[in-house]
Design a protein around this motif. Structure first.
Motif, PDB file in Angstrom:
ATOM      1  N   LEU A 173       0.836  -1.212   0.000  1.00  0.00           N
ATOM      2  CA  LEU A 173       0.000   0.000   0.000  1.00  0.00           C
ATOM      3  C   LEU A 173       0.865   1.254   0.000  1.00  0.00           C
ATOM      4  O   LEU A 173       0.578   2.226  -0.718  1.00  0.00           O
TER       5      LEU A 173
ATOM      6  N   ASN B  73       1.332   4.125  -3.129  1.00  0.00           N
ATOM      7  CA  ASN B  73       0.815   5.478  -2.921  1.00  0.00           C
ATOM      8  C   ASN B  73       1.883   6.510  -2.570  1.00  0.00           C
ATOM      9  O   ASN B  73       1.630   7.704  -2.670  1.00  0.00           O
TER      10      ASN B  73
ATOM     11  N   VAL C 153      -3.431  -2.334  -6.398  1.00  0.00           N
ATOM     12  CA  VAL C 153      -3.718  -0.991  -5.866  1.00  0.00           C
ATOM     13  C   VAL C 153      -3.512   0.065  -6.939  1.00  0.00           C
ATOM     14  O   VAL C 153      -4.316   1.002  -7.075  1.00  0.00           O
TER      15      VAL C 153
ATOM     16  N   LEU D 228      -6.485   0.608  -9.276  1.00  0.00           N
ATOM     17  CA  LEU D 228      -7.772   1.066  -8.749  1.00  0.00           C
ATOM     18  C   LEU D 228      -8.227   2.351  -9.445  1.00  0.00           C
ATOM     19  O   LEU D 228      -7.410   3.180  -9.863  1.00  0.00           O
TER      20      LEU D 228
ATOM     21  N   ARG E  10      -9.242   5.790  -9.110  1.00  0.00           N
ATOM     22  CA  ARG E  10      -9.074   6.811  -8.073  1.00  0.00           C
ATOM     23  C   ARG E  10     -10.351   7.600  -7.831  1.00  0.00           C
ATOM     24  O   ARG E  10     -10.552   8.162  -6.754  1.00  0.00           O
TER      25      ARG E  10
ATOM     26  N   LEU F 277     -12.184   6.053  -4.943  1.00  0.00           N
ATOM     27  CA  LEU F 277     -11.589   6.384  -3.659  1.00  0.00           C
ATOM     28  C   LEU F 277     -11.870   7.827  -3.273  1.00  0.00           C
ATOM     29  O   LEU F 277     -12.165   8.128  -2.110  1.00  0.00           O
TER      30      LEU F 277
ATOM     31  N   ARG G 211      -9.461   7.324   6.272  1.00  0.00           N
ATOM     32  CA  ARG G 211      -8.514   6.487   5.540  1.00  0.00           C
ATOM     33  C   ARG G 211      -8.672   5.005   5.877  1.00  0.00           C
ATOM     34  O   ARG G 211      -8.620   4.151   4.990  1.00  0.00           O
TER      35      ARG G 211
ATOM     36  N   LEU H  16      -9.866   2.077   3.322  1.00  0.00           N
ATOM     37  CA  LEU H  16      -9.048   0.873   3.149  1.00  0.00           C
ATOM     38  C   LEU H  16      -9.874  -0.385   3.381  1.00  0.00           C
ATOM     39  O   LEU H  16      -9.815  -1.343   2.594  1.00  0.00           O
TER      40      LEU H  16
ATOM     41  N   THR I 122     -10.938  -0.219  -0.609  1.00  0.00           N
ATOM     42  CA  THR I 122      -9.699  -0.692  -1.221  1.00  0.00           C
ATOM     43  C   THR I 122      -9.568  -2.212  -1.159  1.00  0.00           C
ATOM     44  O   THR I 122      -9.326  -2.866  -2.181  1.00  0.00           O
TER      45      THR I 122
ATOM     46  N   ILE J 266      -9.256  -4.870  -4.331  1.00  0.00           N
ATOM     47  CA  ILE J 266      -7.981  -5.525  -4.651  1.00  0.00           C
ATOM     48  C   ILE J 266      -7.986  -6.999  -4.231  1.00  0.00           C
ATOM     49  O   ILE J 266      -6.944  -7.658  -4.296  1.00  0.00           O
TER      50      ILE J 266
END
Length: 265
Positions: free
Chosen positions: A76, A80, A156, A159, A161, A164, A174, A178, A182, A186
């Motif tokens: 992760l 990022n 990831v 994904l 965005r 998110l 956050r 997740l 997320t 995933i």
């Protein structure tokens, strides 16, 4: 008349593709034909085989759990993070993919062994890591974690965005993003990475031998048992090899079949 897709390869690639397939399948077939199959149950239930199988399964499971516990957060962050030197960090994390396993085992020995970098600290705590079952788990984790990290990081990075960002706009924190966004998205990559990490742990040889040694019931996993038996009892070595081939087939099916079906949903 049936037409091929525009991106289909030319016909001449068929021959090298077939040769590549044969290069993989022929050795496997040769192993499968070297044993009387009626002897397989007896060979796999010997004391040495059972000890090796038991040790391999639980250490591979422990290593896979450790990979999940440490590798998912690492993936992760790699997916990022934005800072100078990120490429160097990623290269270091993925180093076990290209490093000879025996070199990795020596590196672990010089870190956790009695005379290693952290050996004194473990001696004070009354712990001996090298040449123990814990050493097997550490060796397997060392070589298997990059497989999980690559799978999860790739997932990831793929994904959307916008999804998110929408969750963040709705007020999700956050941790909430997740957990509820997320991870479900995933999941195919996570499952694939975990299965590959388990398979790599189960088949690990070089790092385990260098860092953990080969003691029946303590550090002698299936690959080490195969290496030991190949001269003294070839049939036992072949039987264990066939078992690992069967596990490999199952692993490939899980890693590249189930995640693909999950992604299509």
């Amino acid at each position: 008349m049936r037409t091929l897709p525009a991106g289909a390869p030319p016909r001449w690639v068929l021959l090298p593709a077939l040769l590549g397939t044969l290069l993989i399948l022929l050795p496997v077939t040769a192993v499968l034909t070297r044993l009387e199959w009626v002897e397989l149950p007896v060979l796999l239930t010997s004391a040495a085989a059972v000890d090796a199988l038991t040790l391999s399964v639980w250490t591979a499971l422990a290593a896979t759990f450790t990979c999940l516990l440490l590798g998912v957060p690492l993936a992760l962050l790699l997916a990022n993070a934005r800072f100078r030197g990120l490429a160097v960090v990623r290269s270091a994390v993925l180093l076990p993919l290209v490093l000879p396993p025996v070199v990795g085992g020596l590196a672990l020995l010089y870190t956790f062994g009695r005379q290693g970098l952290l050996g004194g600290a473990f001696d004070l705590m009354g712990l001996q890591v090298a040449y123990s079952s814990l050493a097997v788990v550490l060796a397997q984790t060392f070589v298997a974690m990059p497989f999980l990290v690559v799978s999860v990081e790739t997932a990831v990075r793929g994904l959307d965005r916008d999804v998110l960002d929408a969750a963040a706009v709705d007020g999700a924190g956050r941790t909430g993003i997740l957990r509820h966004v997320t991870v479900p998205l995933i999941l195919p990559g996570l499952v694939s990475g975990a299965v590959l990490a388990f398979a790599r742990s189960l088949g690990e040889f070089g790092a385990t031998l260098a860092f953990a040694g080969s003691v029946q019931g303590v550090t002698r996993t299936v690959p080490l048992e195969i290496y030991l038996q190949r001269e003294t009892d070839p049939d036992a070595a072949i039987a264990l090899s066939i078992l690992l081939i069967g596990v490999a087939v199952v692993v490939i099916s899980l890693a590249y079949g189930r995640p693909a079906r999950l992604a299509e949903r």
